[in-house]
Design a protein around this motif. Sequence first.
Motif, short mmCIF file in Angstrom:
data_model
loop_
_atom_site.label_atom_id
_atom_site.label_comp_id
_atom_site.label_asym_id
_atom_site.label_seq_id
_atom_site.Cartn_x
_atom_site.Cartn_y
_atom_site.Cartn_z
N VAL A 11 4.00 49.80 12.46
CA VAL A 11 3.82 48.94 13.51
C VAL A 11 3.19 47.59 12.78
O VAL A 11 3.40 46.38 13.53
N GLY A 12 2.52 47.30 11.89
CA GLY A 12 1.98 46.31 11.14
C GLY A 12 2.97 45.24 11.22
O GLY A 12 2.61 44.11 11.30
N ALA A 13 4.06 45.68 10.41
CA ALA A 13 5.12 44.80 9.95
C ALA A 13 5.74 43.94 11.35
O ALA A 13 5.65 42.73 11.37
N ALA A 14 5.65 44.78 12.35
CA ALA A 14 6.27 44.30 13.63
C ALA A 14 5.13 43.23 14.06
O ALA A 14 5.65 42.04 14.84
N VAL A 15 4.10 43.63 14.09
CA VAL A 15 2.80 42.58 14.39
C VAL A 15 2.89 41.37 13.79
O VAL A 15 2.88 40.33 14.22
N ARG A 16 3.02 41.34 12.42
CA ARG A 16 2.94 40.31 11.54
C ARG A 16 4.29 39.60 11.75
O ARG A 16 4.13 38.17 12.05
N ARG A 17 5.33 39.90 12.16
CA ARG A 17 6.81 39.14 12.34
C ARG A 17 6.64 38.70 13.50
O ARG A 17 6.74 37.31 13.67
N ARG A 52 -3.76 52.84 21.21
CA ARG A 52 -2.86 52.55 21.95
C ARG A 52 -3.65 51.52 22.74
O ARG A 52 -2.73 50.48 23.16
N PRO A 53 -4.76 51.73 23.21
CA PRO A 53 -5.47 50.34 23.70
C PRO A 53 -5.54 49.29 23.05
O PRO A 53 -5.29 48.05 23.36
N SER A 54 -5.80 49.47 21.65
CA SER A 54 -5.80 48.09 20.70
C SER A 54 -4.28 47.47 20.50
O SER A 54 -4.23 46.29 20.50
N LEU A 55 -3.25 48.37 20.37
CA LEU A 55 -1.98 47.85 20.32
C LEU A 55 -1.68 47.15 21.68
O LEU A 55 -0.82 45.97 21.54
N GLU A 56 -2.16 47.53 22.80
CA GLU A 56 -1.64 46.94 24.03
C GLU A 56 -2.49 45.56 24.16
O GLU A 56 -1.79 44.38 24.52
N ARG A 57 -3.63 45.49 23.36
CA ARG A 57 -4.52 44.12 23.38
C ARG A 57 -3.86 43.20 22.41
O ARG A 57 -3.56 41.95 22.64
N ILE A 58 -3.40 43.71 21.34
CA ILE A 58 -2.53 42.88 20.18
C ILE A 58 -1.20 42.28 20.97
O ILE A 58 -0.86 41.15 20.93
N ALA A 59 -0.65 43.41 21.67
CA ALA A 59 0.65 42.86 22.32
C ALA A 59 0.57 41.55 23.42
O ALA A 59 1.24 40.72 23.44
N ASP A 60 -0.70 41.88 24.39
CA ASP A 60 -0.97 40.97 25.31
C ASP A 60 -1.23 39.53 24.70
O ASP A 60 -0.72 38.55 24.88
N ALA A 61 -1.91 39.42 23.51
CA ALA A 61 -2.04 38.46 22.52
C ALA A 61 -0.87 37.69 21.85
O ALA A 61 -0.98 36.49 21.99
N LEU A 62 -0.03 38.50 21.72
CA LEU A 62 1.38 37.95 21.09
C LEU A 62 2.49 37.68 22.45
O LEU A 62 3.65 37.67 21.83
#
Length: 194
Positions: A11-17, A52-62
């Motif tokens: 998932v890290g590469a997707a976050v970075r992109r 999962r909660p951290s990924l949702e926070r990252i997604a919201d930020a993005l």
Amino acid sequence: MGDHKEQPLRVGAAVRRRRRTLELTLAVVAGRSGLSVPFLSQVENERARPSRPSLERIADALGTTAAELLAAADPACSVEVLRADDADHTDVPPGPPRVRTLVRGHHQLHAMEFIGDHDEGREFQHRNDELMYVVDGAVEVEAESRAYRLGRGDTLYLSGGVRHRWRATVPETRVLVVAVADHIEALEERARRR
């Protein structure tokens, strides 16, 4: 082959992109998500796997969803089997609530199974259409200022752009959500057909 147990979800590469596409710094994403810059850097470099909660926070930020980040995390494949008992594909440890991604990779559809309670305060708005199917239990969905009560076997179709939130009203409720991926231009095609 079809079972990709040997391939970890990256998932890290997707976050970075996504972050780079939006031209955001790690510091900006950290500020928006409430997570630290070092942790976000570790996620992007595949040295840490977000909960999962951290990924949702990252997604919201993005400005996206956790499902979209997970979908973009794995290269597309034509046939893939996800086993029900494969712990690598369960996004959170056992115990309510649980979310399980049913389709990985960059595909035209997202499919997720929600088991147990759900964060009713979280509002969703997806670009494209979505279908909710209650496998077991019951849910209450709020969409377009109306409440819909769904029981076992009921479905709810939501057109793209409809703001909604939902919650389980019975313990151990199981809901299947299938949605057209946000990267698909389904709304434009719908307008062209009219």
